[in-house]
Scaffold this motif. Sequence first.
Motif, short mmCIF file in Angstrom:
data_model
loop_
_atom_site.label_atom_id
_atom_site.label_comp_id
_atom_site.label_asym_id
_atom_site.label_seq_id
_atom_site.Cartn_x
_atom_site.Cartn_y
_atom_site.Cartn_z
N ARG A 162 0.86 -1.19 0.00
CA ARG A 162 0.00 0.00 0.00
C ARG A 162 0.89 1.23 0.00
N THR A 163 0.87 1.96 -1.10
CA THR A 163 1.70 3.16 -1.23
C THR A 163 0.84 4.37 -1.57
N GLY A 164 1.17 5.49 -0.98
CA GLY A 164 0.44 6.73 -1.23
C GLY A 164 1.25 7.75 -2.00
N GLY A 165 2.38 7.32 -2.54
CA GLY A 165 3.24 8.24 -3.29
C GLY A 165 2.67 8.53 -4.67
N ILE A 166 2.55 9.81 -4.99
CA ILE A 166 2.12 10.25 -6.32
C ILE A 166 3.38 10.76 -6.99
N ARG A 167 3.95 9.95 -7.88
CA ARG A 167 5.26 10.25 -8.47
C ARG A 167 5.15 11.06 -9.73
N MET A 168 6.20 11.80 -10.01
CA MET A 168 6.27 12.64 -11.20
C MET A 168 7.71 12.72 -11.67
N LYS A 169 7.91 13.29 -12.85
CA LYS A 169 9.26 13.49 -13.37
C LYS A 169 10.01 14.45 -12.45
N THR A 170 11.33 14.40 -12.48
CA THR A 170 12.16 15.21 -11.59
C THR A 170 11.89 16.71 -11.73
N ALA A 171 11.81 17.22 -12.94
CA ALA A 171 11.57 18.66 -13.14
C ALA A 171 10.20 19.06 -12.58
N ASP A 172 9.20 18.18 -12.75
CA ASP A 172 7.86 18.47 -12.22
C ASP A 172 7.87 18.41 -10.69
N GLY A 173 8.63 17.47 -10.13
CA GLY A 173 8.76 17.38 -8.67
C GLY A 173 9.39 18.64 -8.09
N SER A 174 10.38 19.16 -8.77
CA SER A 174 11.03 20.39 -8.33
C SER A 174 10.06 21.57 -8.41
N ALA A 175 9.28 21.65 -9.48
CA ALA A 175 8.31 22.74 -9.63
C ALA A 175 7.23 22.65 -8.56
N LEU A 176 6.72 21.45 -8.29
CA LEU A 176 5.69 21.29 -7.27
C LEU A 176 6.25 21.61 -5.90
N TRP A 177 7.49 21.21 -5.64
CA TRP A 177 8.15 21.50 -4.36
C TRP A 177 8.23 23.02 -4.13
N THR A 178 8.62 23.74 -5.16
CA THR A 178 8.72 25.20 -5.05
C THR A 178 7.35 25.84 -4.85
N PHE A 179 6.35 25.35 -5.56
CA PHE A 179 5.00 25.91 -5.51
C PHE A 179 4.25 25.51 -4.23
N GLY A 180 4.41 24.27 -3.80
CA GLY A 180 3.60 23.71 -2.71
C GLY A 180 4.14 23.95 -1.33
N GLU A 181 4.13 25.19 -0.90
CA GLU A 181 4.57 25.53 0.46
C GLU A 181 3.58 24.96 1.47
N THR A 182 4.00 24.82 2.71
CA THR A 182 3.12 24.36 3.77
C THR A 182 1.89 25.25 3.82
N GLY A 183 0.71 24.63 3.84
CA GLY A 183 -0.55 25.36 3.87
C GLY A 183 -1.19 25.55 2.50
N THR A 184 -0.45 25.29 1.42
CA THR A 184 -1.01 25.42 0.08
C THR A 184 -2.19 24.46 -0.08
N LYS A 185 -3.27 24.97 -0.68
CA LYS A 185 -4.47 24.16 -0.88
C LYS A 185 -4.20 23.09 -1.94
N VAL A 186 -4.67 21.86 -1.69
CA VAL A 186 -4.61 20.76 -2.63
C VAL A 186 -6.03 20.29 -2.87
N VAL A 187 -6.48 20.34 -4.12
CA VAL A 187 -7.84 19.92 -4.46
C VAL A 187 -7.73 18.64 -5.27
N VAL A 188 -8.37 17.57 -4.76
CA VAL A 188 -8.39 16.28 -5.45
C VAL A 188 -9.76 16.14 -6.10
N VAL A 189 -9.75 15.86 -7.41
CA VAL A 189 -10.99 15.68 -8.15
C VAL A 189 -10.97 14.30 -8.83
N ASN A 190 -12.18 13.84 -9.18
CA ASN A 190 -12.25 12.56 -9.91
C ASN A 190 -11.68 12.75 -11.28
#
Length: 186
Positions: free
Chosen positions: A158-186
């Motif tokens: 059972r894994t909850g990791g949502i993986r992405m390419k390295t450049a995308d991971g870096s962009a999300l890391w920069t954008f997704g500061e603590t408290g940033t809203k995350v909206v999950v949709v179907n």
Amino acid sequence: MRAVPAPKVWVTGLTVGAIAAVVALAVQADKGTKPSAVATARPSVSASPSASALPEPSATAVPDASGTGRRIVYSLGDKRVWLIDASEASRRTFAVWPGTVDPAPGTYAVSLRRGDPTTGSDGVRIEHIVYFTAVDGVNVAFSNAVDGSSPPPAKGTRTGGIRMKTADGSALWTFGETGTKVVVVN
């Protein structure tokens, strides 16, 4: 008779003036609107081109009912993430490879970030980990493999990791500061 400055003084003065002008322009440019990068699919090459080789026009459109304001949008069905700024502009979108545990559709917030590489629950070295929820004791987070790979989730794990390419991971890391809203949709 008036003293004339030496040529070195003129060159130094002009250089300092030019550097000051470039810095002023860079500061102004940084305050302006930023261009958005949107990933688009490339049509596949085949002997007989068909309409199915072209990307769907809505494939990169931000999903309806994904909230408002600055947020990360994650589509379970499309296996895609969007980084949306406060002006409602999509700054980046990219495909992801989800683990075996999905979060329920809803609104969350980035609760914890871990930048240093570590080993994920599937044994893969990961970095840029951005946690936003847990499902039945399994942490759900965005991350990228240190080596850039996108291995399939380990069977029976059972894994909850949502993986992405390295450049995308870096962009999300920069954008997704603590408290940033995350909206999950179907």
